[in-house]
Design a protein around this motif. Structure first.
Motif, PDB file in Angstrom:
ATOM      1  N   THR A  29      74.637  25.465  18.680  1.00 41.92           N
ATOM      2  CA  THR A  29      75.846  26.033  19.243  1.00 41.92           C
ATOM      3  C   THR A  29      75.671  26.175  20.738  1.00 41.92           C
ATOM      4  O   THR A  29      74.681  26.720  21.197  1.00 41.92           O
ATOM      5  N   SER A  33      80.346  32.892  23.380  1.00 44.87           N
ATOM      6  CA  SER A  33      81.186  33.248  22.245  1.00 44.87           C
ATOM      7  C   SER A  33      82.038  34.448  22.604  1.00 44.87           C
ATOM      8  O   SER A  33      81.561  35.419  23.170  1.00 44.87           O
ATOM      9  N   HIS A  91      89.852  27.039  16.563  1.00 45.90           N
ATOM     10  CA  HIS A  91      88.573  26.435  16.189  1.00 45.90           C
ATOM     11  C   HIS A  91      88.919  25.125  15.488  1.00 45.90           C
ATOM     12  O   HIS A  91      89.390  25.135  14.346  1.00 45.90           O
ATOM     13  N   HIS A 111      85.572  25.386  19.992  1.00 44.43           N
ATOM     14  CA  HIS A 111      86.164  26.723  20.065  1.00 44.43           C
ATOM     15  C   HIS A 111      86.887  26.875  21.396  1.00 44.43           C
ATOM     16  O   HIS A 111      86.296  26.651  22.461  1.00 44.43           O
ATOM     17  N   THR A 478      84.396  28.396  10.987  1.00 44.69           N
ATOM     18  CA  THR A 478      84.299  28.146  12.425  1.00 44.69           C
ATOM     19  C   THR A 478      82.896  27.833  12.941  1.00 44.69           C
ATOM     20  O   THR A 478      82.758  27.299  14.046  1.00 44.69           O
ATOM     21  N   TYR A 479      81.858  28.151  12.161  1.00 43.58           N
ATOM     22  CA  TYR A 479      80.491  27.938  12.666  1.00 43.58           C
ATOM     23  C   TYR A 479      79.590  27.091  11.759  1.00 43.58           C
ATOM     24  O   TYR A 479      78.595  26.555  12.223  1.00 43.58           O
ATOM     25  N   ASP A 499      82.317  37.973  16.959  1.00 41.90           N
ATOM     26  CA  ASP A 499      83.728  37.682  17.228  1.00 41.90           C
ATOM     27  C   ASP A 499      84.639  38.771  16.649  1.00 41.90           C
ATOM     28  O   ASP A 499      85.608  39.188  17.276  1.00 41.90           O
TER      29      ASP A 499
END
Length: 521
Positions: A29, A33, A91, A111, A478-479, A499
């Protein structure tokens, strides 16, 4: 036609597994964030039209996004899903192609803030792609194979993917994907996109199921939930089957004497799962596009299994030993459909640690749906398949508070976790979810006694299942990517909790503590 809702007698729902995905590797990643408050970072409930508009817009901008990410000139992005948060952040999940060839393990999530500024990218692989797609040195492709780029592990390389169809000894269909190196002809990887589990049946009492009138009779089709329909295979093993119909809109009799009873069970399981994802997570249907899947019951003869098949977008249920106990209980049905949600989002490879996470995701949401259903005949618990008596002694299939109680599942992570059957390595994430929801130690919930240990002897304080399931869903959508392993899952859930609740929140600290409790650090 006007949909009809009828109250119907006892049911059960399905068990097993589903269409997973592909690959093994590290999740990386990049970028900062966002850390908004909980309400603003939760997914926005989207209509099918709104979701389609987001997909269209993202597709129109895919070429610019590829340039922004500095992908090579031979690479293109293909939009697979878009999640929009309440604060306007998006996302967008992409698959990748290289010279028009699918890149297996090339998926990524971009994102963006409400203004469109890029906040970060979650990638299945961080390695660049530069391969020759033709040449005299390549082996001949296996008959019926397609050319692909393999990027899920090692250096990206040209490969062939062949799908071998067959039937297992127990009657389960198999669609085995075999990936071979195009230069050496050696197998790189294989996976089966039919995913299965085992179970028997349990009733859920008198329930409401959606149906609609057609030509003076009624069909077991629920237009209020994307047109989900339920079909009778009549012990066949192919085709869609025959749509259940009834003259008086009263379905089944609560026993296996009436073939429609299993149809009611399957329809009810699909119904409560649809309602859960929509009301709790704002997701309209498995793909987020408002379209329902379909269910097939009475598969084969004495078939003690059930499965999700992404290619038909359907759930299939056998009738169990002696065709006496259809495989249909709430948590099992939700487990099946949740494999479809995983296939549409994180799409974790159904092998190794990614496979364990894929399987655990279905257990986590199967449990969550069971609590959500609030059915007095099948109350919510942290036991998997407790109503189906798969072991013949009344014990559940799996335990989330201490997975090893089933004799095979893992309570915590070890270096060998990726070599364990995915139904057993899933215990690591199942245990994490229980600890995050309820905490460690002894407690009684809905009449069930639990005693959850930690691998390091620490005490974990739970944050409640409602928050835990929202964190897992946000991480999934989303991840997580096709190559997510347990270390990546820890990072992804911490990012999701950040988040939702903020970087220094009690929820983030609880996520970290729960992962430490299962030795994922």
């Amino acid at each position: 036609m006007t949909p009809h809702i009828s109250r119907r007698t006892t049911l059960s729902i399905a068990t097993a597994v589903a269409a997973g995905a592909l690959l093994t590797g590290a999740l990386t990643t990049t970028g900062a964030s966002a850390q908004p408050s909980a309400p603003s970072a939760t997914p926005l409930a989207l209509s099918a039209t709104a979701h389609a508009d987001l997909m269209h817009d993202a597709s129109a901008q895919a070429a610019d996004t590829a340039k922004e990410l500095k992908l090579g000139s031979k690479e293109k992005l293909v939009v697979r899903d878009v999640v929009k948060d309440r604060d306007g952040a998006t996302h967008t999940r992409y698959e990748r192609t290289y010279e028009g060839l699918p890149v297996l393990g090339g998926d990524l999530v971009v994102h963006r803030t409400k203004s469109g500024a890029r906040e970060g990218v979650t990638r299945a692989t961080s390695k660049s792609i530069d391969v020759a797609t033709s040449g005299a040195s390549l082996k001949a492709a296996p008959s019926g194979a397609r050319k692909v780029v393999w990027a899920a592990s090692g250096t990206p390389r040209l490969a062939y993917e062949k799908v071998v169809k067959s039937t297992e000894k127990d009657g389960t269909p198999s669609r085995l994907h075999v990936i071979t190196d195009a230069a050496t002809g050696k197998k790189i990887f294989s996976y089966d996109d039919i995913k299965t589990g085992t179970g028997e049946s349990q009733y859920s009492g008198s329930v409401e199921v959606g149906s609609k009138e057609s030509g003076g009779s009624f069909a077991l089709t629920d237009d209020t939930r994307g047109g989900h329909s339920t079909y009778d295979l009549k012990h066949g093993e192919s085709g869609q089957g025959t749509l259940f119909t009834d003259d008086d809109d009263k379905w089944g009799d609560g026993t296996t004497n009436d073939a429609a009873t299993a149809g009611v069970d399957a329809a009810y399981g699909a119904q409560v799962t649809w309602d859960y994802y929509k009301s709790v997570h704002g997701r309209s249907g498995i793909n987020g596009d408002g379209k329902g899947a379909y269910s097939r019951v009475h598969y084969g003869n004495a078939y003690v299994n059930a499965f999700w098949d992404d290619s038909c977008f359907c759930m299939t249920y056998g009738d169990g030993e002696g065709d006496a106990k259809p495989l249909t209980s709430i948590d099992v049905a939700a487990h099946e459909m949740s494999h479809g949600v995983t296939a549409a989002t994180g799409n974790m490879e159904y092998s190794g640690e990614s496979g364990g996470l894929n399987e655990a995701t279905s257990d986590i949401f199967g449990t969550s749906v069971e609590f959500y259903a609030n059915n007095s005949k099948d109350v919510g618990d942290y036991l998997i398949g407790e109503m189906i008596d798969i072991n013949g002694d009344g014990s559940p299939l799996r335990y989330m508070d201490k997975p090893s109680k089933d004799g095979s599942s893992l309570d915590s992570w070890s270096a060998d976790a990726g070599n364990v059957d995915v139904h057993y390595s899933s215990g690591i994430a199942n245990h994490f979810f229980y600890l995050l929801s309820e905490g460690s130690g002894k407690k009684t919930i809905n009449g069930v006694d639990y005693d959850s240990p930690t691998s390091d002897g620490s005490t974990v304080t739970g944050i409640g299942r409602d928050k835990a399931e929202k964190i897992w869903f946000k991480a999934l959508t989303t991840y997580f990517t096709s190559t997510t392993d347990y270390a990546d899952a820890r990072k992804g859930t911490i990012s999701a909790a950040t988040d939702l609740y903020g970087a220094d929140s009690a929820e983030v600290k609880a996520v970290e503590a729960a992962w430490s409790g299962v030795n994922v650090k």
